[in-house]
Design a protein around this motif. Structure first.
Motif, PDB file in Angstrom:
ATOM      1  N   ARG A   1      34.315  43.512  40.678  1.00 14.04           N
ATOM      2  CA  ARG A   1      35.555  43.993  41.288  1.00 14.04           C
ATOM      3  C   ARG A   1      35.987  45.254  40.551  1.00 14.04           C
ATOM      4  O   ARG A   1      35.868  45.345  39.330  1.00 14.04           O
TER       5      ARG A   1
ATOM      6  N   THR B   1      46.029  36.853  46.276  1.00 15.95           N
ATOM      7  CA  THR B   1      44.652  36.461  45.945  1.00 15.95           C
ATOM      8  C   THR B   1      44.022  37.452  44.984  1.00 15.95           C
ATOM      9  O   THR B   1      43.322  37.074  44.034  1.00 15.95           O
ATOM     10  N   MET B   2      44.274  38.720  45.199  1.00 24.57           N
ATOM     11  CA  MET B   2      43.734  39.770  44.334  1.00 24.57           C
ATOM     12  C   MET B   2      44.281  39.655  42.915  1.00 24.57           C
ATOM     13  O   MET B   2      43.566  39.860  41.933  1.00 24.57           O
TER      14      MET B   2
ATOM     15  N   ARG C   1      32.142  36.863  44.165  1.00 25.38           N
ATOM     16  CA  ARG C   1      32.467  38.261  43.879  1.00 25.38           C
ATOM     17  C   ARG C   1      32.001  38.548  42.447  1.00 25.38           C
ATOM     18  O   ARG C   1      32.666  38.210  41.479  1.00 25.38           O
TER      19      ARG C   1
ATOM     20  N   ARG D   1      49.685  43.078  36.455  1.00 27.82           N
ATOM     21  CA  ARG D   1      49.119  44.161  37.247  1.00 27.82           C
ATOM     22  C   ARG D   1      50.221  45.094  37.750  1.00 27.82           C
ATOM     23  O   ARG D   1      51.223  44.664  38.320  1.00 27.82           O
TER      24      ARG D   1
ATOM     25  N   GLY E   1      45.294  36.918  41.385  1.00 31.05           N
ATOM     26  CA  GLY E   1      44.826  35.727  40.685  1.00 31.05           C
ATOM     27  C   GLY E   1      45.892  35.206  39.724  1.00 31.05           C
ATOM     28  O   GLY E   1      47.065  35.082  40.089  1.00 31.05           O
ATOM     29  N   ASN E   2      45.488  34.961  38.513  1.00 31.23           N
ATOM     30  CA  ASN E   2      46.418  34.446  37.509  1.00 31.23           C
ATOM     31  C   ASN E   2      47.115  35.553  36.722  1.00 31.23           C
ATOM     32  O   ASN E   2      47.913  35.280  35.822  1.00 31.23           O
ATOM     33  N   SER E   3      46.806  36.799  37.038  1.00 33.55           N
ATOM     34  CA  SER E   3      47.388  37.910  36.288  1.00 33.55           C
ATOM     35  C   SER E   3      48.854  38.106  36.656  1.00 33.55           C
ATOM     36  O   SER E   3      49.245  38.015  37.820  1.00 33.55           O
TER      37      SER E   3
END
Length: 545
Positions: A175, A382-383, A172, A390, A385-387
């Motif tokens: 994004r 999954t979208m 990807r 959000r 991630g490590n954040s």
């Protein structure tokens, strides 16, 4: 549609046998050398120059690593797909919004890369649909993620490339991640809207290069903004058109916009009798069969209008159609009462919102509900991630961008591909999208910043304040509200609903149906329940139900 390219071979650097078959389904492919194919068009993001196929190919041939492929893709701003036979395998890529889809079919160690999902299905020699993906298709009108209706056929997602070498490596490279982190005030944000939108229109003008520009003019703000800005830039060769019932608000408003700007306006009248005739034609059946691509319900609203106006030679054969598809409707601030800075379970909030608003074309059982909540939770995690920072609105906005906009809304350009017409989406320009990703939700809620901008364009042209409204803003009579409410309550069968709404409202059943809220009736997202079944029906007869 004849095959432009069919190559097959086993390269020394790969263990997989790769075939490439391109059919010009979504655009004419251009070839340079024996290793590079490109369709669509792209600008250099830094220089702002329109690139030709040879220039783009040269950039990729100079790539020194796999990461350099993603870097080169990130330097392109446009609407395109490409295939390159490189030192690490065969590379296939689509643009930031998947405007020209590519599909991967696999069978053992054999792989096909193609623009025709049906070709990929036949190559994979599969005839049984994935039950879960078909269920999602019936619920939403599209299949999410990299999936299609068949396990052995995959689609490239928006902003994605795949390298088929010893294995399949999916990357990807782009994004759309809303941050809402701009510190600009309202005046500065308005200036930003103008700057990036005008720049995108400038790229459209350069790409069109004097060709006829055709604007599907609706009663909304998006197509109106394109007409206003092209008029502002004094582009000399513009035609507009609208369609639907002659007495609809869209027709009245679009006619007024065209008249005010001095632009030619053509109207194609729709009726129940005409729709009954159109949907029975072999050409319509062929369109639905080809365009759903085992991924998305095809949009059909403009299909008869494009057919007639091309036949009547209103459209020049080399014209460029410029629909009002815009990144702005992605914004979801209006889903929430306020911007949620913190919430105890943001993932649960996002998944429940998605199910309530988008998994609704058929009733959900409790078991189905739990299953799709689990599937969507996996997607959102999954979208993220490590954040850990959000916002729910940001997650929902990104999900809508990659699943609804890229899979369904942008797919409406298939009208024009089907008839061999070129198109461009200035309001989905990557720089425009990146700007809107930074805009705080208080300005995106109900699209207010965008509406204010378009109204300012209108007022500058006409000296009329506060500006022409949207066709959906018009008050709906109580009698019509009652009719729609009754049809929604009584006719639960999809076929019954289709027949009843067709009789009452003509074009409206093709727009997914009607949604009732406390303010009256408004149209929902344009996903017709009826067409989910029709798309599956029109698949080849050897496909198992």
């Amino acid at each position: 549609m004849t095959s432009l390219l069919s190559i097959e071979g086993l390269s020394p650097w790969t263990m997989k046998k790769v075939s490439v078959n391109l059919t010009n389904l979504f655009s004419q492919w251009q070839q340079t050398g024996t290793d590079f194919w490109f369709c669509g068009a792209a600008f250099d993001k830094k220089q702002g120059t329109l690139l030709n196929t040879q220039e783009i190919a040269q950039r990729f041939r100079q790539a020194q690593s796999k990461s350099a492929i993603a870097e080169q893709l990130n330097q392109l701003n446009g609407f395109f797909s490409l295939i390159w036979i490189g030192p690490w395998g065969t590379v296939a890529a689509v643009d930031h919004v998947r405007s020209r889809p590519l599909f991967i079919g696999s069978k053992a160690d054999d792989v096909i890369i193609t623009d025709d999902a049906e070709q990929a299905r036949k190559f994979a020699d599969v005839s049984e649909r994935n039950v879960e993906h078909t269920e999602e298709f019936r619920l939403t009108g599209y299949v999410t993620g990299r999936n299609t209706l068949f396990d052995q056929v995959k689609q490239l997602q928006a902003g994605e490339c795949v390298i088929v070498g010893e294995s399949m490596e999916w990357i990807r490279y782009y994004r759309y991640i809303p941050t809402a982190n701009s510190t600009l005030d309202a005046t500065q944000l308005m200036a930003g809207v103008r700057k990036y939108t005008e720049a995108a229109i400038g790229r459209l003008i350069e790409y069109a290069n004097g060709r006829q520009i055709v604007i599907p003019l609706s009663g909304g703000y998006d197509s109106r903004s394109i007409a206003l800005l092209l008029h502002q830039f004094q582009y000399p060769n513009i035609v507009t058109f609208s369609f639907g019932r002659p007495d609809c608000a869209e027709a009245r408003i679009s006619r007024l916009v065209a008249k005010t700007l001095g632009l030619p306006w053509h109207f194609v009248s729709y009726s129940n009798k005409q729709w009954q005739m159109w949907i029975k034609t072999e050409q319509f059946k062929h369109y639905v069969q080809k365009i759903h691509s085992h991924v998305s319900v095809p949009t059909i609203q403009a299909w008869p209008a494009a057919w007639q106006l091309l036949r009547d030679k209103v459209f020049a054969q080399d014209c460029i159609v410029v629909p009002g598809h815009t990144v702005v409707p992605v914004y979801v601030g209006n889903f929430f009462a306020k911007e949620l800075v913190s919430v105890s379970n943001p993932i649960e909030l996002v998944t429940s919102t998605i199910i309530n608003h988008y998994y609704h074309l058929r009733p959900l059982s409790k078991t189905q509900l739990l299953k799709w909540q689990k599937n969507l939770t996996t997607q959102i995690i999954t979208m993220m991630g490590n954040s850990t920072s959000r916002l729910p609105a940001s997650l929902l906005e990104e999900w809508k961008w990659q699943e609804i906009e890229a899979k369904y809304i942008v797919n409406s350009n298939r009208y024009y591909d089907f008839f061999g017409l070129d198109w461009w989406m200035p309001l989905w320009d990557q720089e425009v999208a990146d700007f809107w990703a930074t805009v705080p939700y208080e300005y995106k809620r109900h699209h207010q910043l965008w509406i204010d901008f378009v109204k300012s364009l209108w007022q500058a042209k006409t000296s009329i304040s506060p500006g022409l409204g949207h066709s959906h803003d018009e008050t709906v009579k109580l009698k019509r509200v009652i009719k729609h409410a009754i049809s929604g309550l009584i006719h639960t069968s999809l076929i019954q609903r289709w027949r009843h709404q067709q009789k009452l409202f003509g074009i409206l059943p093709l727009l997914e149906g009607i949604k009732l809220d406390l303010m009256g009736i408004r149209r929902g997202v344009a996903i017709p329940s009826y067409l989910t079944g029709l798309s599956l029906k029109y698949c080849n007869p050897d496909i198992k139900k």
